[in-house]
Design a protein around this motif. Structure first.
Motif, PDB file in Angstrom:
ATOM      1  N   ARG A  43       0.837  -1.210   0.000  1.00 52.51           N
ATOM      2  CA  ARG A  43       0.000   0.000   0.000  1.00 52.51           C
ATOM      3  C   ARG A  43       0.863   1.247   0.000  1.00 52.51           C
ATOM      4  O   ARG A  43       1.801   1.357   0.782  1.00 52.51           O
ATOM      5  CB  ARG A  43      -0.892   0.041   1.247  1.00 52.51           C
ATOM      6  N   CYS A  45       0.426   5.453   0.243  1.00 53.22           N
ATOM      7  CA  CYS A  45      -0.438   6.597   0.514  1.00 53.22           C
ATOM      8  C   CYS A  45       0.282   7.876   0.110  1.00 53.22           C
ATOM      9  O   CYS A  45       1.462   8.043   0.416  1.00 53.22           O
ATOM     10  CB  CYS A  45      -0.793   6.675   2.001  1.00 53.22           C
ATOM     11  N   VAL A 172      -5.909   3.416  -7.084  1.00 57.02           N
ATOM     12  CA  VAL A 172      -7.191   3.549  -6.396  1.00 57.02           C
ATOM     13  C   VAL A 172      -7.501   5.038  -6.240  1.00 57.02           C
ATOM     14  O   VAL A 172      -6.802   5.755  -5.518  1.00 57.02           O
ATOM     15  CB  VAL A 172      -7.156   2.859  -5.013  1.00 57.02           C
ATOM     16  N   GLN A 179     -10.174   5.720   0.212  1.00 56.88           N
ATOM     17  CA  GLN A 179      -9.282   4.860  -0.560  1.00 56.88           C
ATOM     18  C   GLN A 179      -8.225   4.203   0.326  1.00 56.88           C
ATOM     19  O   GLN A 179      -7.855   3.038   0.102  1.00 56.88           O
ATOM     20  CB  GLN A 179      -8.624   5.640  -1.684  1.00 56.88           C
ATOM     21  N   GLU A 180      -7.735   4.907   1.341  1.00 57.78           N
ATOM     22  CA  GLU A 180      -6.738   4.320   2.229  1.00 57.78           C
ATOM     23  C   GLU A 180      -7.332   3.178   3.051  1.00 57.78           C
ATOM     24  O   GLU A 180      -6.692   2.136   3.264  1.00 57.78           O
ATOM     25  CB  GLU A 180      -6.157   5.393   3.154  1.00 57.78           C
ATOM     26  N   TRP A 182      -9.935   1.379   2.109  1.00 56.67           N
ATOM     27  CA  TRP A 182     -10.210   0.294   1.143  1.00 56.67           C
ATOM     28  C   TRP A 182      -8.941  -0.508   0.870  1.00 56.67           C
ATOM     29  O   TRP A 182      -8.971  -1.742   0.848  1.00 56.67           O
ATOM     30  CB  TRP A 182     -10.760   0.878  -0.148  1.00 56.67           C
ATOM     31  N   MET A 183      -7.826   0.181   0.648  1.00 50.25           N
ATOM     32  CA  MET A 183      -6.577  -0.535   0.360  1.00 50.25           C
ATOM     33  C   MET A 183      -6.158  -1.407   1.535  1.00 50.25           C
ATOM     34  O   MET A 183      -5.720  -2.555   1.346  1.00 50.25           O
ATOM     35  CB  MET A 183      -5.470   0.459   0.005  1.00 50.25           C
ATOM     36  N   HIS A 186      -8.077  -4.588   1.681  1.00 50.52           N
ATOM     37  CA  HIS A 186      -7.894  -5.508   0.558  1.00 50.52           C
ATOM     38  C   HIS A 186      -6.443  -5.930   0.343  1.00 50.52           C
ATOM     39  O   HIS A 186      -6.160  -6.689  -0.590  1.00 50.52           O
ATOM     40  CB  HIS A 186      -8.441  -4.885  -0.733  1.00 50.52           C
ATOM     41  N   GLN A 187      -5.546  -5.475   1.196  1.00 45.96           N
ATOM     42  CA  GLN A 187      -4.133  -5.765   0.979  1.00 45.96           C
ATOM     43  C   GLN A 187      -3.840  -7.257   0.961  1.00 45.96           C
ATOM     44  O   GLN A 187      -3.009  -7.722   0.170  1.00 45.96           O
ATOM     45  CB  GLN A 187      -3.277  -5.077   2.047  1.00 45.96           C
ATOM     46  N   MET A 194      -0.881  -1.309  -4.434  1.00 44.21           N
ATOM     47  CA  MET A 194      -2.017  -0.391  -4.515  1.00 44.21           C
ATOM     48  C   MET A 194      -1.573   1.020  -4.168  1.00 44.21           C
ATOM     49  O   MET A 194      -0.938   1.247  -3.138  1.00 44.21           O
ATOM     50  CB  MET A 194      -3.131  -0.848  -3.570  1.00 44.21           C
ATOM     51  N   GLY A 196      -2.997   4.897  -3.567  1.00 36.77           N
ATOM     52  CA  GLY A 196      -4.117   5.815  -3.405  1.00 36.77           C
ATOM     53  C   GLY A 196      -3.784   7.136  -4.089  1.00 36.77           C
ATOM     54  O   GLY A 196      -2.886   7.850  -3.639  1.00 36.77           O
TER      55      GLY A 196
END
Length: 260
Positions: A43, A45, A172, A179-180, A182-183, A186-187, A194, A196
């Motif tokens: 992830r 950000c 995303v 979005q953060e 969500w990621m 789903h990581q 992913m 954001g």
């Protein structure tokens, strides 16, 4: 040859409680490419004042951001914050620009990408921009989720679609903090890197104007966006920006400067 930049530990600082990494476009892109080649869930950000205030006000969201694999200084106030806290060579790494550098690298390294967010029309426009700018880029999946909370069945279907596409990098663009969150959720379910990227789809498709470079450099991008979308953004900026300034200066006064 596989890039090894992620083996190097990045300097970072906590700005009003949010971790910010002292990366740059080359370093961030190299890390993303290396992770994507390994097909692991990561992830990234892109942090600005808005995100900093969201983390300050919500400890659960702070944990989401602080546990990300990379937190880039998207806004100039965070770059200035890193410099004030001892990282003199800190530079800005904003989401929309990082999107393009990563797409260029994805095309060069033949890494399929996916897009999640925006409207169907903005995805079409953004896809056309990417194909024209980066010949050979593989856009394996495009999803425009509804602007509401998804049902478990919808979420499972979208997740399965992304995984089945084979995308190794997922952009995303559903806005902070959604979005953060969500990621993070789903990581472990999506074996892709992913990112954001907020409004990057709209910026690069021409649907939303980007601030002139001179305004970005002096930290006035927020003012440009406010002038473009006053009804949507005035509460955010007039509430959060003064609070951020106060909280960061209080941090500087209370905390000793770190020079390593």
């Amino acid at each position: 040859m596989e890039l090894q930049s992620e083996e190097v530990t990045l300097a970072h600082r906590y700005i009003i409680g949010m971790r910010v990494d002292a990366t740059n476009y080359e370093d961030a892109t190299n890390r993303i490419v290396t992770w994507a080649r390994r097909k692991v869930g990561k992830r990234i950000c892109a942090a600005n004042v808005h995100m900093a205030m969201e983390t300050y006000d919500n400890p659960e969201f702070a944990e989401v951001v602080n546990r990300a694999d990379l937190v880039t200084p998207d806004g100039m106030p965070l770059v200035w914050g890193l410099r004030a806290l001892g990282i003199q060579d800190a530079t800005r790494v904003c989401g929309p620009n990082l999107t393009l550098t990563v797409c260029e690298a994805a095309a060069r390294h033949q890494l399929p990408i996916a897009l999640y967010g925006g409207t169907p029309e903005s995805l079409i426009d953004f896809t056309n921009v990417l194909v024209d700018r980066f010949p050979g880029i593989e856009i394996a999946c495009q999803i425009s989720p509804p602007f509401r909370e998804l049902t478990p069945a919808e979420d499972a279907a979208y997740t399965a679609q992304i995984v089945a596409s084979g995308a190794q990098i997922l952009f995303v663009g559903i806005g902070c903090p959604r979005q953060e969150i969500w990621m993070a959720a789903h990581q472990d379910r999506i074996p892709a890197v992913m990112l954001g990227v907020g409004a990057a789809f709209n910026f690069h498709s021409g649907r939303v104007k980007h601030a002139p470079l001179w305004m970005q450099k002096i930290g006035l991008e927020w003012l440009f966006r406010l002038l473009m979308e006053p009804r949507r953004l005035w509460k955010r900026y007039f509430k959060q920006n003064p609070r951020f300034i106060f909280l960061f200066f209080r941090q500087l006064i209370r905390s000793p400067r770190i020079d390593n």
